[in-house]
Design an enzyme around this catalytic site. Structure first.
Site, PDB file in Angstrom:
ATOM      1  N   ARG A 250       0.850  -1.209   0.000  1.00 44.59           N
ATOM      2  CA  ARG A 250       0.000   0.000   0.000  1.00 44.59           C
ATOM      3  C   ARG A 250       0.877   1.247   0.000  1.00 44.59           C
ATOM      4  NH1 ARG A 250      -4.605   0.740  -1.738  1.00 44.59           N
ATOM      5  NH2 ARG A 250      -5.484  -0.960  -0.524  1.00 44.59           N
TER       6      ARG A 250
ATOM      7  N   ARG B 298       1.909  -6.314  -9.497  1.00 45.02           N
ATOM      8  CA  ARG B 298       2.327  -5.757  -8.188  1.00 45.02           C
ATOM      9  C   ARG B 298       2.321  -6.807  -7.096  1.00 45.02           C
ATOM     10  NH1 ARG B 298      -2.798  -2.238  -5.790  1.00 45.02           N
ATOM     11  NH2 ARG B 298      -4.388  -3.861  -6.054  1.00 45.02           N
TER      12      ARG B 298
ATOM     13  N   HIS C  58       0.757   3.619 -10.387  1.00 44.11           N
ATOM     14  CA  HIS C  58      -0.267   4.056  -9.417  1.00 44.11           C
ATOM     15  C   HIS C  58       0.389   4.823  -8.257  1.00 44.11           C
ATOM     16  CE1 HIS C  58      -3.562   3.743  -6.522  1.00 44.11           C
ATOM     17  NE2 HIS C  58      -4.295   3.081  -7.365  1.00 44.11           N
TER      18      HIS C  58
ATOM     19  N   ASP D 298     -12.060  10.052  -6.915  1.00 42.53           N
ATOM     20  CA  ASP D 298     -11.605   8.879  -7.665  1.00 42.53           C
ATOM     21  C   ASP D 298     -11.965   9.122  -9.132  1.00 42.53           C
ATOM     22  OD1 ASP D 298     -11.852   5.273  -7.047  1.00 42.53           O
ATOM     23  OD2 ASP D 298     -10.669   6.463  -8.480  1.00 42.53           O
TER      24      ASP D 298
ATOM     25  N   GLU E  29      -1.911   9.187 -11.020  1.00 41.13           N
ATOM     26  CA  GLU E  29      -1.440   7.974 -11.691  1.00 41.13           C
ATOM     27  C   GLU E  29      -1.403   8.174 -13.208  1.00 41.13           C
ATOM     28  OE1 GLU E  29      -4.327   5.060 -10.360  1.00 41.13           O
ATOM     29  OE2 GLU E  29      -4.535   6.253  -8.530  1.00 41.13           O
TER      30      GLU E  29
HETATM   31  O1  TA6 Z   1      -6.535   4.473  -8.329  1.00 36.70           O
HETATM   32  C1  TA6 Z   1      -7.841   4.459  -7.990  1.00 36.70           C
HETATM   33  C2  TA6 Z   1      -8.314   3.086  -7.548  1.00 36.70           C
HETATM   34  O2  TA6 Z   1      -8.776   2.351  -8.643  1.00 36.70           O
HETATM   35  C3  TA6 Z   1      -9.367   3.317  -6.483  1.00 36.70           C
HETATM   36  O3  TA6 Z   1     -10.638   3.001  -6.984  1.00 36.70           O
HETATM   37  C4  TA6 Z   1      -8.910   2.441  -5.330  1.00 36.70           C
HETATM   38  O4  TA6 Z   1      -9.517   1.182  -5.428  1.00 36.70           O
HETATM   39  C5  TA6 Z   1      -7.413   2.412  -5.546  1.00 36.70           C
HETATM   40  O5  TA6 Z   1      -7.262   2.313  -6.953  1.00 36.70           O
HETATM   41  C6  TA6 Z   1      -6.667   1.369  -4.764  1.00 36.70           C
HETATM   42  O6  TA6 Z   1      -6.963   0.080  -5.236  1.00 36.70           O
HETATM   43  P1  TA6 Z   1      -6.321  -1.170  -4.422  1.00 36.70           P
HETATM   44  O7  TA6 Z   1      -6.699  -2.400  -5.211  1.00 36.70           O
HETATM   45  O8  TA6 Z   1      -4.839  -0.938  -4.388  1.00 36.70           O
HETATM   46  O9  TA6 Z   1      -6.911  -1.103  -3.052  1.00 36.70           O
END
Ligand code: TA6
Length: 297
Positions: free
Chosen positions: A72, A98, A168, A212, A271
């Protein structure tokens, strides 16, 4: 593994490998421009700190460092699909790259002072079970006056492949309710929080709730103006038709086990990728590259 990585790829004073959280091998890059750390697991940048500046990249204090999980924070490599799998939601969100152990293939120290590392993920039985294609995914991280991160997909099969992707990136800010994100004004975006409604705004982005958004654009420079740290983070990109801006805000932060309840105040994601209708089709023996360039002042 650490000794082998150092024997093969260490560069004195510039690149050293060490065992990080979860015993994941970490490449520590340093030079006159700053420092960075890259996890071999996930091909994942974990930190970037330019000399004389605060850290630019953010990682949760509650991040998991376990095989199969996503870390994370940092710069997760999203491939070969962004978000939920388009046809099978049982498959891992944001793809498998990832959540995989990568291989280091190259390190270099340029005469001009830049330090770089390349990591590679190629298809395995595990990836083929999720995505039946032969590929080589390379991530190259270059630490210089800027941090450049490039993800390149080579199609090694004999049929075209279609993917969505993203770098991301989680950026560190003093207080996400006190930043302004510039460069996406009047650009259409799909609101992931309102049934992907197409919207736009003439105003720079400010965070006062969950955000988002998938911006439909390919060339803007985005600036994160952060008065709390008295700096602006500049972000450029190449090979990307989508810019995603995300902050989970209060409720979603509380729902994520690997994210502190108040950590939404410390970060914002901007991103670079190719998402949804911007999916990229790569012909056999062809390749596609997405690049994000980050610097601060
Ligand atoms: O980047 C935006 C997103 O798609 C959000 O909707 C949120 O889900 C984030 O990515 C994180 O996703 P993850 O699968 O890492 O929890």
């Amino acid at each position: 593994m650490i000794d082998q990585l150092n024997a093969q790829f260490a560069i004195p004073d510039h690149i050293q490998f060490l065992s990080g959280p979860g015993e994941f091998p970490i490449a520590a890059l340093q030079n006159g421009y700053g420092s960075a750390a890259v996890s071999v697991y996930g091909g994942h940048v974990l930190s970037y700190q330019p000399t004389g500046h605060e850290p630019v990249i953010w990682v949760s204090q509650l991040a998991n460092y376990e095989a199969g999980s996503a870390i994370r924070g940092g710069i997760p490599i999203i491939f070969p699909w962004f978000g939920s799998h388009p046809a099978d939601t049982s498959k891992p969100s944001h793809g498998f790259a990832r959540r995989s152990m990568w291989q280091v293939t190259q390190t270099a120290q340029a005469a001009s002072g830049e330090t770089s590392i390349t990591l590679v993920l190629t298809d395995t039985s595990a990836t083929t079970a999720l995505w039946p294609h032969q590929f080589k995914l390379s991530v190259t991280v270059t630490l210089g006056t800027r941090l450049e991160v490039s993800m390149r997909c080579d199609n090694l099969g004999d049929a075209a492949i279609t993917m969505t992707n993203a770098l991301h990136t989680y950026f560190a800010v003093a207080d996400s309710t006190n930043i302004t994100i510039k460069g996406l004004e009047r650009i259409d975006y799909l609101d992931q929080l309102n049934d992907m409604q197409r919207k736009s705004s003439a105003l720079p982005i400010q965070i006062a709730a969950e955000v988002d958004r998938i911006y439909l654009e390919n060339s803007q420079q985005v600036d994160i103006v952060d008065p709390g740290l008295a700096r602006t983070i500049h972000i450029r990109k190449q090979g990307s038709q989508s810019t995603v801006v995300w902050n989970p805000w209060i409720e979603k932060s509380a729902r994520m086990g690997d994210f502190g309840d108040a950590e939404y105040l410390e970060m914002v994601c901007v991103e670079a990728g190719n998402v949804g209708d911007a999916a990229v089709t790569i012909a056999p023996n062809a390749s596609h590259e997405t690049r994000q360039i980050i610097w601060t002042e």
